[in-house]
Design a protein around this motif. Structure first.
Motif, short mmCIF file in Angstrom:
data_model
loop_
_atom_site.label_atom_id
_atom_site.label_comp_id
_atom_site.label_asym_id
_atom_site.label_seq_id
_atom_site.Cartn_x
_atom_site.Cartn_y
_atom_site.Cartn_z
N PRO A 15 88.04 52.63 -61.01
CA PRO A 15 88.75 51.55 -61.72
C PRO A 15 88.71 51.79 -63.22
O PRO A 15 87.70 52.23 -63.77
N PHE A 16 89.82 51.50 -63.90
CA PHE A 16 89.86 51.70 -65.34
C PHE A 16 90.87 50.73 -65.94
O PHE A 16 91.82 50.29 -65.30
N ALA A 17 90.64 50.39 -67.20
CA ALA A 17 91.54 49.51 -67.95
C ALA A 17 92.42 50.37 -68.84
O ALA A 17 91.95 51.36 -69.42
N VAL A 58 103.17 50.52 -76.02
CA VAL A 58 104.28 50.04 -76.85
C VAL A 58 103.70 49.33 -78.06
O VAL A 58 102.92 48.37 -77.92
N ARG A 59 104.08 49.77 -79.23
CA ARG A 59 103.56 49.17 -80.46
C ARG A 59 103.98 47.70 -80.57
O ARG A 59 105.13 47.35 -80.32
N GLY A 60 103.02 46.87 -80.90
CA GLY A 60 103.28 45.44 -81.03
C GLY A 60 102.91 44.64 -79.80
O GLY A 60 102.86 43.41 -79.87
N GLN A 61 102.65 45.31 -78.68
CA GLN A 61 102.25 44.62 -77.46
C GLN A 61 100.73 44.69 -77.32
O GLN A 61 100.14 45.76 -77.43
N ASN A 62 100.11 43.56 -77.07
CA ASN A 62 98.65 43.50 -76.94
C ASN A 62 98.20 43.41 -75.49
O ASN A 62 97.05 43.06 -75.22
N SER A 63 99.07 43.74 -74.56
CA SER A 63 98.74 43.61 -73.15
C SER A 63 97.93 44.80 -72.65
O SER A 63 97.96 45.89 -73.23
N TRP A 64 97.20 44.59 -71.57
CA TRP A 64 96.46 45.63 -70.90
C TRP A 64 96.26 45.19 -69.45
O TRP A 64 96.49 44.03 -69.10
N ASP A 65 95.86 46.12 -68.60
CA ASP A 65 95.64 45.76 -67.21
C ASP A 65 94.66 46.75 -66.58
O ASP A 65 94.33 47.79 -67.17
N ILE A 66 94.21 46.41 -65.39
CA ILE A 66 93.21 47.21 -64.68
C ILE A 66 93.85 47.89 -63.48
O ILE A 66 94.55 47.25 -62.68
N PHE A 67 93.62 49.18 -63.35
CA PHE A 67 94.13 49.97 -62.24
C PHE A 67 92.96 50.68 -61.54
O PHE A 67 91.85 50.72 -62.06
#
Length: 259
Positions: free
Chosen positions: A53-55, A60-69
């Motif tokens: 598992p990793f985050a 994309v510049r300006g986007q503060n999103s992230w997710d875990i895969f």
């Protein structure tokens, strides 16, 4: 084996050496049990059942999103060990939200053209398509559009994202809403297909861009929603562990049936 008393040291050395000889001779008969039934479950638990598992943050510049895969790195065949090197063949399936992909089998080969290459990572089209579609399903594939994010994307602080700034492309917004109405929207991706080495091109990606716009006021209805089929091709090369990407084409994919 060291001990102040040489006699004790001798017997301790012989006892340990005799134990090593016993293990070496018994491995031929019970080695499979030792390494598979005893060490196997330990390694399986230590490696989290070969799931990593990793985050990952948005690129994309300006986007503060992230997710875990989760990366499935179970071996699809036994590693091949050579003189000073080893080849691993892993599943490479990207799992998001507990859901994976259907990977097509592919006979991957490592390049032998450059003998100075110390390490290689070979990815099949099916695995790359899986990774791209899983990223598109996650928060990374949801790109927020507003004055701040659009300004950050183009590195233009205070960039206007309104009915007036879009009038050259979508004049209906200024006509219906009036001038300088701030807009907000969302862009996403789906149906991604990645191809390698086709049509004399290193990488070709076919995908669908989905976007919607609304007035940047709480509770405002959706003004427009559309989907555009796109195709992007690029030339890719690696030099000293740095990947260089040259964009060749980025255009609408218009077929004869739907035009």
């Amino acid at each position: 084996m060291y001990h102040d008393n040489p006699i004790v040291a001798f017997f301790m050395h012989q006892f340990i050496y005799f134990g090593i000889v016993i293990i070496e001779n018994s491995v031929y008969f019970v080695g499979q049990y030792i390494f598979t039934n005893m060490m196997g479950p330990v390694m399986d638990s230590f490696l989290n059942h070969y799931m990593f598992p990793f985050a990952f943050p948005s690129l994309v510049r300006g986007q503060n999103s992230w997710d875990i895969f989760t990366l499935d790195f179970r071996n699809t065949q036994s590693p091949y060990i050579g003189d000073g090197w080893v080849d691993f063949f892993i599943s490479g399936e990207m799992i998001y939200g507990g859901e994976g992909c259907t990977l097509e089998p592919d006979n991957l080969q490592f390049s032998e053209a450059n003998k100075n290459t110390m390490s290689q990572l070979v990815v099949s089209e099916s695995a790359a398509t899986c990774m791209a579609n899983q990223a598109a399903k996650s928060h990374l594939g949801q790109i927020a559009l507003n004055q701040k994010t659009v300004g950050d994307l183009w590195a233009i602080p205070g960039m206007n994202f309104s009915s007036t700034s879009l009038k050259n492309h979508l004049p209906i917004f200024e006509k219906k809403l009036g001038p300088n109405k701030p807009l907000t929207g969302l862009a996403s991706f789906k149906d991604i297909n990645v191809m390698f080495g086709k049509f004399d091109t290193d990488v070709i990606i076919e995908y669908t861009v989905c976007f919607s716009l609304r007035v940047d006021v709480a509770g405002s209805p959706e003004l427009i929603y559309d989907e555009l089929k796109m195709v992007t091709s690029a030339k890719v090369r690696a030099d000293d562990d740095i990947v260089y990407i040259t964009l060749l084409k980025n255009k609408l994919f218009i077929d004869n049936q739907y035009g």
